[in-house]
Write a protein that holds these residues in place. Structure first.
Motif, short mmCIF file in Angstrom:
data_model
loop_
_atom_site.label_atom_id
_atom_site.label_comp_id
_atom_site.label_asym_id
_atom_site.label_seq_id
_atom_site.Cartn_x
_atom_site.Cartn_y
_atom_site.Cartn_z
N UNK A 25 34.93 48.69 41.39
CA UNK A 25 35.35 48.69 39.82
C UNK A 25 36.78 49.66 39.83
N UNK A 26 37.32 50.34 40.70
CA UNK A 26 38.60 50.99 40.63
C UNK A 26 39.64 49.79 41.08
N UNK A 27 39.24 48.97 41.82
CA UNK A 27 40.06 47.90 42.17
C UNK A 27 40.31 46.89 41.01
N UNK B 2 34.25 45.70 32.02
CA UNK B 2 32.83 46.31 32.10
C UNK B 2 31.82 45.38 32.79
N UNK B 3 30.53 46.06 32.70
CA UNK B 3 29.48 45.20 33.51
C UNK B 3 29.76 44.88 34.96
N UNK B 4 30.30 45.62 35.77
CA UNK B 4 30.81 45.26 37.20
C UNK B 4 29.64 45.41 37.99
N UNK B 5 29.02 44.16 38.46
CA UNK B 5 27.85 44.03 39.32
C UNK B 5 28.30 43.49 40.66
N UNK C 95 30.50 40.21 39.80
CA UNK C 95 30.73 39.68 38.40
C UNK C 95 31.12 40.85 37.59
N UNK C 96 31.80 40.44 36.52
CA UNK C 96 32.18 41.50 35.32
C UNK C 96 32.43 40.74 34.34
N UNK D 131 33.82 37.19 34.46
CA UNK D 131 34.52 36.76 35.61
C UNK D 131 33.68 36.70 36.88
N UNK D 132 34.27 35.95 37.84
CA UNK D 132 33.52 36.06 39.07
C UNK D 132 34.53 36.35 40.05
N UNK D 133 34.45 37.08 41.12
CA UNK D 133 35.59 37.43 41.86
C UNK D 133 34.74 37.41 43.37
N UNK D 134 35.55 37.35 44.31
CA UNK D 134 35.45 37.27 45.74
C UNK D 134 36.41 38.21 46.11
N UNK D 135 36.13 39.53 46.58
CA UNK D 135 37.00 40.50 47.06
C UNK D 135 36.95 40.51 48.63
#
Length: 177
Positions: free
Chosen positions: A29-31, A108-111, A123-124, A143-147
């Motif tokens: 979330x901080x990232x 928001x809604x960081x999953x 997902x967020x 949004x979809x992320x791959x970190x």
């Protein structure tokens, strides 16, 4: 404007497996908050530095589950194209960004969807407020992320920005989403 990136490893962990679920959620979330701040403040170099060498930055058009290799996208950038996009934004010659849009986004809604080795799929949702000479616009995204976690920090390996209204004409989307 230069904005410093705070280089802290999540909870000083050497690997994602060393983090509790709560620590991982907080670090992710901080990232995402930091990425949003860099985008909103037009800190282009710092934002570009967040990406891995094999990165994909994608904003689909006309649906969310299209094939970007076969169908039109608003943007579908690899790492090289991300660099070109940043260089263009920094020229100051993009008439839709003269003067630059004032931006404020809410993440928001960081999953956390999955964790495999050093990668986290996330997902967020984001609401982006844009104010410019033409109008005020609110953009809603899923949004979809791959970190990817390495060298003590997260990096963006993949970002898919699903505009909620991507089935309609998008007149000026000339900032980092």
């Amino acid at each position: 404007m230069s904005v410093a990136i705070k280089e802290e490893s999540p909870a000083s962990a050497e690997s994602l497996g060393a983090l509790s679920p709560l620590e991982l959620q907080h670090a992710v979330t901080q990232f995402l908050y930091m990425e949003a701040r860099l985008q909103d403040s037009h800190a282009y170099d710092e934002w570009e530095a967040l990406w891995t060498e094999d990165a994909i930055y994608w904003v689909p058009a006309n649906g969310h589950d299209i094939d970007p290799e076969r169908q039109m996208s608003i943007l579908y950038d690899n790492r090289s194209r991300i660099g070109v996009r940043i260089k263009q934004l920094k020229t100051g010659r993009r008439h839709t960004q003269t003067p630059r849009s004032e931006l404020a986004r809410i993440v928001s809604n960081v999953e956390i969807v999955s964790v495999v080795d050093n990668e986290v799929k996330v997902h967020a949702n984001t609401m982006i407020f844009e104010d410019n000479l033409r109008a005020e616009t609110v953009w809603a995204t899923r949004n979809e992320y791959k970190l990817r976690y390495f060298d003590g920090a997260f990096r963006l390996a993949y970002k898919k920005v699903g505009l909620v209204n991507n089935h309609k004409p998008i007149f000026t989307l000339s900032f980092l989403v």
